[in-house]
Design a protein around this motif. Sequence first.
Motif, PDB file in Angstrom:
ATOM      1  N   GLU A 101       8.614   2.011 -13.924  1.00  0.00           N
ATOM      2  CA  GLU A 101      10.076   1.518 -13.515  1.00  0.00           C
ATOM      3  C   GLU A 101      11.013   2.679 -13.088  1.00  0.00           C
ATOM      4  OE1 GLU A 101       8.377  -0.328 -15.703  1.00  0.00           O
ATOM      5  OE2 GLU A 101       8.297  -2.171 -14.302  1.00  0.00           O
ATOM      6  N   PHE A 102      10.880   3.659 -13.681  1.00  0.00           N
ATOM      7  CA  PHE A 102      11.866   4.919 -13.732  1.00  0.00           C
ATOM      8  C   PHE A 102      11.513   5.547 -12.144  1.00  0.00           C
ATOM      9  CE2 PHE A 102       8.083   7.190 -15.054  1.00  0.00           C
ATOM     10  CZ  PHE A 102       8.104   8.514 -14.371  1.00  0.00           C
ATOM     11  N   LEU A 103      10.336   5.422 -11.590  1.00  0.00           N
ATOM     12  CA  LEU A 103      10.354   5.834 -10.201  1.00  0.00           C
ATOM     13  C   LEU A 103      10.875   5.126  -8.957  1.00  0.00           C
ATOM     14  CD1 LEU A 103       6.407   6.936 -10.113  1.00  0.00           C
ATOM     15  CD2 LEU A 103       8.425   8.318  -9.877  1.00  0.00           C
ATOM     16  N   LYS A 104      11.329   4.006  -9.525  1.00  0.00           N
ATOM     17  CA  LYS A 104      11.922   3.141  -8.254  1.00  0.00           C
ATOM     18  C   LYS A 104      13.164   3.788  -7.624  1.00  0.00           C
ATOM     19  CE  LYS A 104      10.144  -1.335  -9.716  1.00  0.00           C
ATOM     20  NZ  LYS A 104      10.423  -2.727 -10.319  1.00  0.00           N
ATOM     21  N   VAL A 147      -0.391  14.798  -4.959  1.00  0.00           N
ATOM     22  CA  VAL A 147       1.025  14.078  -5.382  1.00  0.00           C
ATOM     23  C   VAL A 147       1.061  12.554  -5.162  1.00  0.00           C
ATOM     24  CG1 VAL A 147       3.477  13.812  -5.309  1.00  0.00           C
ATOM     25  CG2 VAL A 147       2.487  16.098  -5.700  1.00  0.00           C
ATOM     26  N   LEU A 148       0.794  12.233  -3.849  1.00  0.00           N
ATOM     27  CA  LEU A 148       0.708  10.896  -3.324  1.00  0.00           C
ATOM     28  C   LEU A 148      -0.356  10.096  -3.919  1.00  0.00           C
ATOM     29  CD1 LEU A 148       2.036  11.495   0.358  1.00  0.00           C
ATOM     30  CD2 LEU A 148       3.154  10.504  -1.571  1.00  0.00           C
ATOM     31  N   GLY A 149      -1.616  10.643  -4.057  1.00  0.00           N
ATOM     32  CA  GLY A 149      -2.516  10.071  -4.795  1.00  0.00           C
ATOM     33  C   GLY A 149      -2.259   9.718  -6.197  1.00  0.00           C
ATOM     34  N   PHE A 150      -1.601  10.590  -7.016  1.00  0.00           N
ATOM     35  CA  PHE A 150      -1.110  10.149  -8.135  1.00  0.00           C
ATOM     36  C   PHE A 150      -0.237   9.080  -8.094  1.00  0.00           C
ATOM     37  CE2 PHE A 150       1.679  10.388 -11.531  1.00  0.00           C
ATOM     38  CZ  PHE A 150       0.855  10.659 -12.887  1.00  0.00           C
ATOM     39  N   TYR A 151       0.889   8.967  -7.114  1.00  0.00           N
ATOM     40  CA  TYR A 151       1.718   8.107  -6.879  1.00  0.00           C
ATOM     41  C   TYR A 151       1.047   6.766  -6.419  1.00  0.00           C
ATOM     42  CZ  TYR A 151       5.342   5.318  -4.762  1.00  0.00           C
ATOM     43  OH  TYR A 151       6.373   4.473  -4.291  1.00  0.00           O
ATOM     44  N   ASP A 152       0.145   6.611  -5.688  1.00  0.00           N
ATOM     45  CA  ASP A 152      -0.436   5.429  -5.225  1.00  0.00           C
ATOM     46  C   ASP A 152      -1.238   4.876  -6.706  1.00  0.00           C
ATOM     47  OD1 ASP A 152      -1.238   3.381  -3.674  1.00  0.00           O
ATOM     48  OD2 ASP A 152      -3.124   4.280  -3.025  1.00  0.00           O
ATOM     49  N   GLY A 153      -1.566   5.580  -7.297  1.00  0.00           N
ATOM     50  CA  GLY A 153      -2.460   4.999  -8.822  1.00  0.00           C
ATOM     51  C   GLY A 153      -1.333   4.716  -9.635  1.00  0.00           C
ATOM     52  N   PHE A 154      -0.153   5.289  -9.822  1.00  0.00           N
ATOM     53  CA  PHE A 154       0.707   5.101 -10.840  1.00  0.00           C
ATOM     54  C   PHE A 154       1.647   3.819 -10.318  1.00  0.00           C
ATOM     55  CE2 PHE A 154       4.834   6.058 -12.725  1.00  0.00           C
ATOM     56  CZ  PHE A 154       4.494   5.957 -14.120  1.00  0.00           C
ATOM     57  N   PHE A 155       2.029   3.764  -8.849  1.00  0.00           N
ATOM     58  CA  PHE A 155       3.202   2.959  -8.690  1.00  0.00           C
ATOM     59  C   PHE A 155       2.726   2.163  -7.292  1.00  0.00           C
ATOM     60  CE2 PHE A 155       7.731   2.264  -7.193  1.00  0.00           C
ATOM     61  CZ  PHE A 155       7.895   1.006  -7.986  1.00  0.00           C
ATOM     62  N   GLY A 156       2.708   2.918  -6.266  1.00  0.00           N
ATOM     63  CA  GLY A 156       2.060   2.628  -4.885  1.00  0.00           C
ATOM     64  C   GLY A 156       2.911   2.272  -3.636  1.00  0.00           C
ATOM     65  N   PRO A 157       4.169   1.486  -3.885  1.00  0.00           N
ATOM     66  CA  PRO A 157       4.972   0.972  -2.732  1.00  0.00           C
ATOM     67  C   PRO A 157       5.328   2.217  -1.856  1.00  0.00           C
ATOM     68  CG  PRO A 157       5.602  -0.167  -4.501  1.00  0.00           C
ATOM     69  CD  PRO A 157       4.633   0.909  -5.198  1.00  0.00           C
ATOM     70  N   GLY A 158       5.012   2.303  -0.525  1.00  0.00           N
ATOM     71  CA  GLY A 158       5.408   3.440   0.493  1.00  0.00           C
ATOM     72  C   GLY A 158       4.478   4.343   0.446  1.00  0.00           C
ATOM     73  N   THR A 159       3.266   4.333  -0.159  1.00  0.00           N
ATOM     74  CA  THR A 159       2.349   5.382  -0.086  1.00  0.00           C
ATOM     75  C   THR A 159       1.805   5.827   1.250  1.00  0.00           C
ATOM     76  OG1 THR A 159       1.446   4.721  -1.983  1.00  0.00           O
ATOM     77  CG2 THR A 159       0.076   6.192  -0.821  1.00  0.00           C
ATOM     78  N   GLY A 160       1.332   4.597   2.104  1.00  0.00           N
ATOM     79  CA  GLY A 160       1.080   4.851   3.333  1.00  0.00           C
ATOM     80  C   GLY A 160       2.270   5.361   4.350  1.00  0.00           C
ATOM     81  N   GLY A 246      14.492  -1.889   1.369  1.00  0.00           N
ATOM     82  CA  GLY A 246      15.140  -3.296   1.226  1.00  0.00           C
ATOM     83  C   GLY A 246      14.461  -3.913   0.139  1.00  0.00           C
ATOM     84  N   LYS A 247      13.246  -3.972  -0.043  1.00  0.00           N
ATOM     85  CA  LYS A 247      12.170  -4.383  -0.979  1.00  0.00           C
ATOM     86  C   LYS A 247      12.497  -3.689  -2.517  1.00  0.00           C
ATOM     87  CE  LYS A 247       8.960  -6.657  -3.266  1.00  0.00           C
ATOM     88  NZ  LYS A 247       8.735  -6.210  -4.634  1.00  0.00           N
ATOM     89  N   GLN A 248      12.650  -2.417  -2.481  1.00  0.00           N
ATOM     90  CA  GLN A 248      12.705  -1.592  -3.674  1.00  0.00           C
ATOM     91  C   GLN A 248      14.456  -1.779  -3.816  1.00  0.00           C
ATOM     92  OE1 GLN A 248      10.218  -0.191  -5.259  1.00  0.00           O
ATOM     93  NE2 GLN A 248       9.127  -1.225  -3.368  1.00  0.00           N
ATOM     94  N   LEU A 249      15.066  -1.702  -3.115  1.00  0.00           N
ATOM     95  CA  LEU A 249      16.552  -1.828  -3.516  1.00  0.00           C
ATOM     96  C   LEU A 249      16.837  -3.356  -4.169  1.00  0.00           C
ATOM     97  CD1 LEU A 249      18.686  -0.597  -0.566  1.00  0.00           C
ATOM     98  CD2 LEU A 249      18.721   0.502  -3.021  1.00  0.00           C
ATOM     99  N   TRP A 250      16.205  -4.220  -3.587  1.00  0.00           N
ATOM    100  CA  TRP A 250      16.232  -5.736  -4.128  1.00  0.00           C
ATOM    101  C   TRP A 250      15.702  -5.693  -5.574  1.00  0.00           C
ATOM    102  CZ3 TRP A 250      18.285 -10.334  -3.351  1.00  0.00           C
ATOM    103  CH2 TRP A 250      17.843 -11.460  -4.102  1.00  0.00           C
ATOM    104  N   ASP A 251      14.672  -5.090  -5.870  1.00  0.00           N
ATOM    105  CA  ASP A 251      13.984  -4.899  -7.139  1.00  0.00           C
ATOM    106  C   ASP A 251      14.765  -4.067  -8.073  1.00  0.00           C
ATOM    107  OD1 ASP A 251      11.680  -6.301  -6.259  1.00  0.00           O
ATOM    108  OD2 ASP A 251      10.487  -4.375  -5.831  1.00  0.00           O
ATOM    109  N   LEU A 252      15.457  -3.320  -7.702  1.00  0.00           N
ATOM    110  CA  LEU A 252      16.379  -2.518  -8.559  1.00  0.00           C
ATOM    111  C   LEU A 252      17.598  -3.258  -9.085  1.00  0.00           C
ATOM    112  CD1 LEU A 252      16.679   1.103  -6.950  1.00  0.00           C
ATOM    113  CD2 LEU A 252      15.783   0.664  -9.241  1.00  0.00           C
TER     114      LEU A 252
END
Length: 254
Positions: A101-104, A147-160, A246-252
């Motif tokens: 969650e701290f990454l959002k 870094v983005l490989g780590f991010y995708d395994g850890f969290f994921g949204p927006g990796t592409g 928008g999705k990440q802001l909504w979740d926050l």
Amino acid sequence: MDSISTEMIVFLLVAGFVGAFIDSVVGGGGLISMPALMMTGLPPSVVLGTNKLAAICCSATSSISFLRSGKMDLGLIKYLFPVSLLGSILGAYTVRLIPPEFLKPLVVVMLILVAIYTVFKKDWGDTSTYQGVNQKVGILSGCAAFVLGFYDGFFGPGTGSFLIFVFLMLGFDFVVAAGNAKALNMASNLGALATFLVFGSVNFVYGFTMGIAMIIGAIAGSKFAIAKGAAYVKPLFIFVTTLLVGKQLWDLLQ
């Protein structure tokens, strides 16, 4: 083996196709696949693993399509693939130790910057200015892949979206950037999936059901990107990145 209703099969097939079509062109398919899997009632940890099972069907299919059409720089990708794979394994392992969650907030800011930069750089990605692999390209792309490989395994949204942005920064046009991004996305999906399998956090019935539709959606999306070129891919990239924000802001705010 878990049972699955006809209604749920149809729902996952539709969500899988739409998500894969979008993801194979500009990334962001998780905007559709993750919420769809959450609606099945699976535990959150299993949703993450199951999504990776479905996503590997999408990324592998679209990677093959881009590669066969010549819209992928295999000379660079062959070095970055194992780096992204390793990063995702570490990321998927870490997510079991630290809540993501701290990454959002950071992700929201980064996606906004990506969208703004892409909008105002008018001709960016229309033609390729990539000059080949050198020391600078190797170091920067290697760090980004890990870094983005780590991010995708850890969290994921927006990796592409982030991966496409990196390859655009290196001088690739939008279509080849998308092809390169899918190859690294396949690596990070594979590494994360292997880790989730070790911990038993994958539902094969739901994952393969969605994965079948994702294969078809990935073929359709890849053909669209390759045929239409940057004129169509760039606006879709900006649109999907905006949705991700928008999705990440909504979740926050929840």
